[in-house]
Write an enzyme that holds these catalytic residues in place. Sequence first.
Site, short mmCIF file in Angstrom:
data_model
loop_
_atom_site.label_atom_id
_atom_site.label_comp_id
_atom_site.label_asym_id
_atom_site.label_seq_id
_atom_site.Cartn_x
_atom_site.Cartn_y
_atom_site.Cartn_z
N TYR A 154 -15.13 3.82 22.48
CA TYR A 154 -15.55 2.53 22.05
C TYR A 154 -15.79 1.52 23.18
CZ TYR A 154 -14.12 -2.13 20.84
OH TYR A 154 -14.08 -3.65 20.72
N GLY A 195 -15.04 -7.59 28.92
CA GLY A 195 -14.17 -8.69 29.00
C GLY A 195 -14.83 -9.91 28.82
N ASN A 220 -10.24 -3.28 38.23
CA ASN A 220 -10.55 -2.62 36.84
C ASN A 220 -9.51 -1.72 36.83
OD1 ASN A 220 -12.54 -0.75 34.65
ND2 ASN A 220 -11.01 -1.85 34.11
N GLY A 221 -8.38 -1.90 35.80
CA GLY A 221 -7.36 -0.89 35.79
C GLY A 221 -5.95 -1.45 35.49
N CYS A 233 -11.58 -4.22 32.48
CA CYS A 233 -12.64 -5.06 32.97
C CYS A 233 -13.72 -4.50 33.29
CB CYS A 233 -11.85 -6.08 34.08
SG CYS A 233 -10.17 -6.78 33.95
P1 AMP Z 1 -7.17 -2.53 14.84
O1 AMP Z 1 -7.03 -1.22 14.01
O2 AMP Z 1 -7.00 -3.53 13.66
O3 AMP Z 1 -6.36 -2.62 15.88
O4 AMP Z 1 -8.90 -2.76 15.09
C1 AMP Z 1 -9.45 -1.33 15.71
C2 AMP Z 1 -10.87 -1.81 16.04
O5 AMP Z 1 -10.84 -2.87 17.27
C3 AMP Z 1 -11.54 -0.77 16.61
O6 AMP Z 1 -12.54 -0.17 15.23
C4 AMP Z 1 -12.50 -1.17 17.52
O7 AMP Z 1 -13.56 -1.71 16.95
C5 AMP Z 1 -11.69 -2.29 18.22
N1 AMP Z 1 -10.92 -2.04 19.07
C6 AMP Z 1 -9.91 -0.80 19.27
N2 AMP Z 1 -9.05 -0.74 20.58
C7 AMP Z 1 -9.46 -1.99 21.07
C8 AMP Z 1 -8.97 -2.47 22.27
N3 AMP Z 1 -8.26 -1.69 23.04
N4 AMP Z 1 -9.54 -3.62 22.64
C9 AMP Z 1 -10.74 -4.17 21.84
N5 AMP Z 1 -10.86 -3.91 20.56
C10 AMP Z 1 -10.66 -2.63 20.06
#
Ligand code: AMP
Length: 473
Positions: free
Chosen positions: A258, A38, A113-114, A9
């Site tokens: 990311y 979030g 957050n955590g 978060c």
């Molecule tokens: P997927 O392989 O379908 O799970 O999607 C991967 C993509 O989702 C990545 O390229 C990121 O842009 C995004 N992503 C990766 N990890 C997360 C996460 N924990 N929460 C939200 N989006 C994520």
Amino acid sequence: MQGEMEDKCGIVGIHSKDDSKDVASLIYYCLYALQHRGQESAGIASFNPTIGLNHYCGMGLITDVFSNERIQSLPGHMAIGHVRYSTTGQSKLENSQPFVTDFGDGFIAMAHNGDIVNSGELRQELIDEGFYFKSDSDSEVICYMLKKEHYDNDKNVIDSIEAVCKKLVGSYALTILVDGELYGVRDPMGIKPLAVAKRDDDFVLASETVAFDVINAEYIRDIVPGEIIYFENDEINSHMLESAGKCKLSHCMFEYVYFARPDSTIDGINVYETRMNIGKQLHELYPIDADVVIPVPDSSIPAAIGYSRASGIPYGEGLIKNRYVGRTFIMPTQEERELAVRLKLNPIKKAIKGKKIILIDDSIVRGTTSKQLLDLVKEAEPAEIHFLVGCPPVIAPCYYGVAMATKKELIAANYSIEEIQEQLNIDSLGYITLPALVKAIGMPEENLCMGCLNEDYPTEIPEGLEAETYYKP
Ligand code: AMP
């Protein structure tokens, strides 16, 4: 056992010494800047010496939850705020934060957050002692633990926080408002970020420095892992937890890959630069002959620029993102899910047709996004597709708040890179390596948490603790 609520978060706190001032609107703008952390719920708690504590939480984006009137209804010179990330776990108002409960003659409000990996056990102990829980959130557990230390052992707030932190296993960055005082806490491993800034005479705490930029606050420093900070006599006061400096630092690598915004700096390392370096490292590992380097927008743009600069291959947009597609709507049928992907990303056929393309994405987690994405790209008829990924294969869950996925959902936990390339049906697939990622971040490897990449977790993981999956249409 079901995992506790994971909380990846954004948190904020503001302390003004001028008690005639209202800071809720500043909290609102900070949360707006942290919205990427979030989108499920948002909340603010404020303290005014005559009125006491007020708070409001709601489901959805910060702009959906707070109208001008709502902000006006939160008077006070001190406030905290929270935006909550959505997982496939329970999405309900009771889990939104800040969590508020009574404390001594007043109230305590907390934004967390955590993820506390032993919160199941800690919660049970409290239930056995007669505490009644309203939510699944770890923040409620921490608040009741603080309350207990304060009542039963007659400890002041700092000593209560110290006593509670001794029992917490996991990640936590906290902003706490109690009896008209603001506290910031960062776990001794520094898994989650938290920094402090000054805006005129006010102090601001936030998960990411981008929140300081929007309100013109001047970054002072990151909270040291294992530090409690509070504000007295116009100064930052610091109390180090007993455990500070005694455990391995474990900054989450995924913040850089990311999660954080590229215009933030975390623990002295600029996220944009790191992502550019990721692109450079990808070029060193995979010097491919291609016509154009295309990012998957938005998070992979800096890495694609980095690859392009290092290789001399032109950078080009090839996919356009519709920025108005929210993350939180559920598509019940396969057809609708496919439509959602098309709504979100559309290829520029002219920029792709007949070209040898290098497509860069920040990470592959479950692999569903990449499959859908590559299907779209193939419709634009490129001559070759080389897919490069800025995060090493994610082979294990995260238990500290980045709801990655369970092991059986993680594509790299179940298939080799060759098999994944085959499934994606592309000319080549290249993941950044772990040493190259460490180099790109520029922090000693031993200071990073890379549990999802190497299963080397910085804490014990209770047996049977289930990981959660993030939600994305
Ligand atoms: P997927 O392989 O379908 O799970 O999607 C991967 C993509 O989702 C990545 O390229 C990121 O842009 C995004 N992503 C990766 N990890 C997360 C996460 N924990 N929460 C939200 N989006 C994520």
